[in-house]
Design a protein around this motif. Structure first.
Motif, PDB file in Angstrom:
ATOM      1  N   ARG A  86       0.884  -1.093  -0.081  1.00 11.48           N
ATOM      2  CA  ARG A  86       0.081   0.083  -0.016  1.00 11.48           C
ATOM      3  C   ARG A  86       0.837   1.184  -0.051  1.00 11.48           C
ATOM      4  O   ARG A  86       0.382   2.417  -0.064  1.00 11.48           O
ATOM      5  N   TRP A 132       2.885   4.686  -0.400  1.00 12.59           N
ATOM      6  CA  TRP A 132       3.486   5.453  -1.771  1.00 12.59           C
ATOM      7  C   TRP A 132       4.247   6.572  -1.048  1.00 12.59           C
ATOM      8  O   TRP A 132       4.556   7.561  -1.752  1.00 12.59           O
ATOM      9  N   THR A 162       3.223   3.240  12.583  1.00 14.03           N
ATOM     10  CA  THR A 162       1.821   2.519  12.337  1.00 14.03           C
ATOM     11  C   THR A 162       0.613   3.407  12.610  1.00 14.03           C
ATOM     12  O   THR A 162      -0.273   3.417  11.975  1.00 14.03           O
ATOM     13  N   ILE A 180       0.749   6.543  12.382  1.00 12.28           N
ATOM     14  CA  ILE A 180       0.829   7.777  11.679  1.00 12.28           C
ATOM     15  C   ILE A 180       0.465   7.529  10.035  1.00 12.28           C
ATOM     16  O   ILE A 180      -0.035   8.441   9.314  1.00 12.28           O
ATOM     17  N   CYS A 181       0.692   6.071   9.813  1.00 12.27           N
ATOM     18  CA  CYS A 181       0.903   6.050   8.363  1.00 12.27           C
ATOM     19  C   CYS A 181      -0.493   6.316   7.756  1.00 12.27           C
ATOM     20  O   CYS A 181      -1.756   5.838   8.014  1.00 12.27           O
ATOM     21  N   PRO A 182      -0.648   7.233   6.676  1.00 14.07           N
ATOM     22  CA  PRO A 182      -1.904   7.421   6.139  1.00 14.07           C
ATOM     23  C   PRO A 182      -2.454   6.427   5.272  1.00 14.07           C
ATOM     24  O   PRO A 182      -3.666   6.371   4.847  1.00 14.07           O
ATOM     25  N   LYS A 183      -1.918   5.301   4.716  1.00 17.39           N
ATOM     26  CA  LYS A 183      -2.349   4.361   4.001  1.00 17.39           C
ATOM     27  C   LYS A 183      -2.545   2.964   4.763  1.00 17.39           C
ATOM     28  O   LYS A 183      -2.828   2.003   4.366  1.00 17.39           O
ATOM     29  N   ASP A 184      -2.145   3.096   6.118  1.00 17.69           N
ATOM     30  CA  ASP A 184      -2.264   1.668   6.920  1.00 17.69           C
ATOM     31  C   ASP A 184      -1.307   0.661   6.467  1.00 17.69           C
ATOM     32  O   ASP A 184      -1.993  -0.570   6.285  1.00 17.69           O
TER      33      ASP A 184
END
Lengths: 351, 239
Positions: free
Chosen positions: B62, B64, B116, B118-122
């Motif tokens: 996932r 980016w 984990t 903060i990650c905007p895409k999980d």
């Protein structure tokens, strides 16, 4: 006025105003119901500065749309009013308004718009904690005053950082969409800041730059080449304050693989577009569906582009998802035309 | 691409002669420095899948590359070579050789899970770090960790006897991990135990070490279990 020659238009932003004008131009009656006490929608209520891509001030451009409907005998306007109940069906709707009045309409156009993302939901980026952390709408208002200064002490900022994707493209806070316009708005804002305050340097912190279509060279390239905006590929981890009172943006510059702690004077959140906070209520009142993000759901895409999930009710603009003003206006015309066709019972829709 | 810093160049790519004279001109030392190009010539397409097959690595596709993980990383604050964002990129493209340059620090992840969160895409980068460390261990690229040695001894006894014997587990663990069998805490333990003299208990412990009793009717259960564990592992990582 009878149901057969009236369309109810809910919301008087760019989309709703465009729909109303379209309906009136076809010789039918438009009844506008607007929740706020002024017309014009987000660009007027939030005090946007110069619009993309025309460069015209929002109060002039959208103001023209407002005076067009205000001066039209075929348009009736209810301000500070909501639709509280809807009965009937296509060809014969009966809406009850919060002021007690009833409106008969053959079809309905919703231009109920969006809600700006509330930056308080991303506390690590300092909004609500530091006075010099602003949102794009607040910065637009500052541009409108013709002066760029730090809210904390009135000094002219040496540096402004614009953080993209605040409230967009972020699973952590359930915003799994791109808000479409913030990249272009931010590059436009960077140029406006530089124009007013030539000694201020503007930095844009990005994950991707999505200045779609013709906005690429007119906004992205222009701000980079003519206005010397600096683009840094980094998603900021946190905004803090240094002892001298300046803000510090911390993160990783991914292109040089190095940590950064850079002093800034103003940090601007490029806030995204949320579904209208009232959408659950709107969906219930009008008996229509919402899509998975909470925006208003659309009917069959190709033969009924502006349709909602209920026959005779159309939707346009940012009510259906993040949308720019030009497209919202075009969709308003489209929805208005479809709604008028319903008055004649002329719709042919693939099912 | 411009060279940002000389430290970004791997030492083995810097060619330099201490003494060199060309056409009568002395160009010794840094005057003759050359850098061999660092051209990537291929991707290992299946590498991302392999990392995904390890627990924690499932969401690596996932990413980016926004850098939120590295930004927030506890270890990155200590050492800028500890860069989860960069490693995830290498994993996704299968640039294994590049990844292996950092093999001696990847295990240092302290599982604080800031990335984990903060990650905007999980992507769950903390899990990816764990998965990568396990893959390296499985493939002998990094030495086995102490916890792996313990797991192996524990599992071995379960399969062999249907039960564990504490003394044997500890001894086996110390043997496997090349640690001395006489540990300060064991000496202290023995001293205190001898003070109370629980004779019956000591005798029972001694009998168990000597005779190694199995769980009742254990029979071929151990073999079947071992077979199953092996099949599961193969299905997960090579299926």
């Amino acid at each position: 006025m009878s149901a057969q020659d009236t369309v109810l238009v809910v919301g008087a932003g760019p989309a709703g105003l465009s729909a109303a004008a379209t309906i009136a131009s076809m010789g039918k009656k438009a009844v506008i119901v607007e929740r706020e006490d002024i017309l014009g929608g987000a660009p007027i209520i939030s005090g946007y500065a110069k619009l993309v891509p025309s460069g015209e001030w929002a109060k002039d451009a959208i103001g023209r749309m407002v005076s067009r409907v205000e001066g039209d005998g075929n348009v009736a306007i209810h301000k500070s009013t909501k639709v509280t109940m809807l009965e009937g069906e296509v060809g014969n709707f009966m809406a009850t308004l919060s002021n007690g009045e009833k409106v008969e309409a053959g079809s309905i156009v919703l231009g109920t718009g969006f809600t700006h993302f509330d930056s308080i939901n991303k506390p690590e980026w300092g909004f609500g904690t530091y006075e010099d952390v602003l949102t794009t709408t607040q910065m637009e208002q500052m541009v409108g005053t013709g002066q760029i200064t730090c809210p904390s002490d009135g000094r002219v900022p040496e540096r402004v950082a614009i953080l993209l994707c605040v409230g967009s493209r972020d699973r952590q806070i359930g915003r799994e969409w791109c808000s479409k316009i913030c990249c272009t708005v931010s590059t436009n804002l960077a140029m406006e800041i530089k124009e007013i305050s030539p000694s201020t340097d503007v930095f844009i912190y990005y994950m991707d730059i999505r200045t779609f279509g013709l906005y690429e060279d007119k906004f992205y390239w222009k701000s980079q080449e003519e206005y010397k905006t600096k683009f840094v590929k980094a998603r900021i981890a946190e905004v803090t304050k240094s002892p001298d009172g300046r803000l510090l943006v911390k993160g990783e510059d991914t292109l040089v693989k190095r940590p950064i702690v850079i002093p800034m004077d103003i940090v601007v959140h490029a806030i995204g577009m949320d579904p209208n906070a009232l959408n659950p209520e709107i969906a219930k009142t009008f008996g229509i569906g919402l899509e998975k993000h909470g925006f208003i759901d659309r009917a069959e895409q190709y033969t009924n582009s502006q349709g909602t999930t209920r026959k005779g009710i159309y939707v346009c603009g940012a009510a259906t998802g993040p949308e720019d003003i030009d497209t919202s206006i075009a969709q308003g015309q489209s929805a208005g035309s479809r709604a008028v066709a319903d008055l004649f019972g002329q719709q042919k829709v693939a099912s | 691409m411009a060279i940002h810093e000389k430290t970004l160049i791997d030492p083995d790519r810097i060619l330099q002669h201490d003494h060199l004279v060309v056409d009568g001109v002395d160009v010794s030392g840094s005057w003759n420095t050359m850098i061999t190009p660092r051209t990537l010539t291929d991707y290992e397409e299946n590498f991302e899948k392999i990392i995904q097959s390890y627990s924690g690595g499932e969401n690596v596709h996932r990413c980016w590359q926004c850098g939120s993980c590295t930004n927030s990383c506890t270890m990155y604050a200590q050492n800028v070579d500890f860069n989860p964002r960069y490693w995830i990129y290498l994993i996704r493209l299968g640039l294994k050789a590049e990844l292996m340059k950092d093999k001696d620090i990847i295990w240092q992840c302290v599982s604080c899970n800031k990335c984990t969160n903060i990650c905007p895409k999980d992507v769950r980068p903390e899990g990816v770090m764990k998965a990568t460390a396990h893959w390296m261990e499985d493939n002998g690229l990094t030495p086995k960790t102490l916890s792996t040695h313990f797991d192996e001894e524990f599992t071995h006894q379960c399969i062999e006897f249907g039960r564990i014997e504490d003394t044997e587990v500890m001894m086996g663990f110390y043997k496997r991990s090349n640690q001395p069998l006489v540990q300060a805490w064991i000496v202290e333990f023995g001293k205190r135990l001898s003070k109370g003299l629980p004779l019956g208990q000591l005798a029972k412990m001694g009998m168990n070490v000597v005779f190694r009793p199995k769980t009742k009717s254990w029979g071929k259960t151990g073999e079947v279990l071992a077979e199953y564990v092996k099949a599961q592992k193969e299905a997960a990582h090579h299926g």
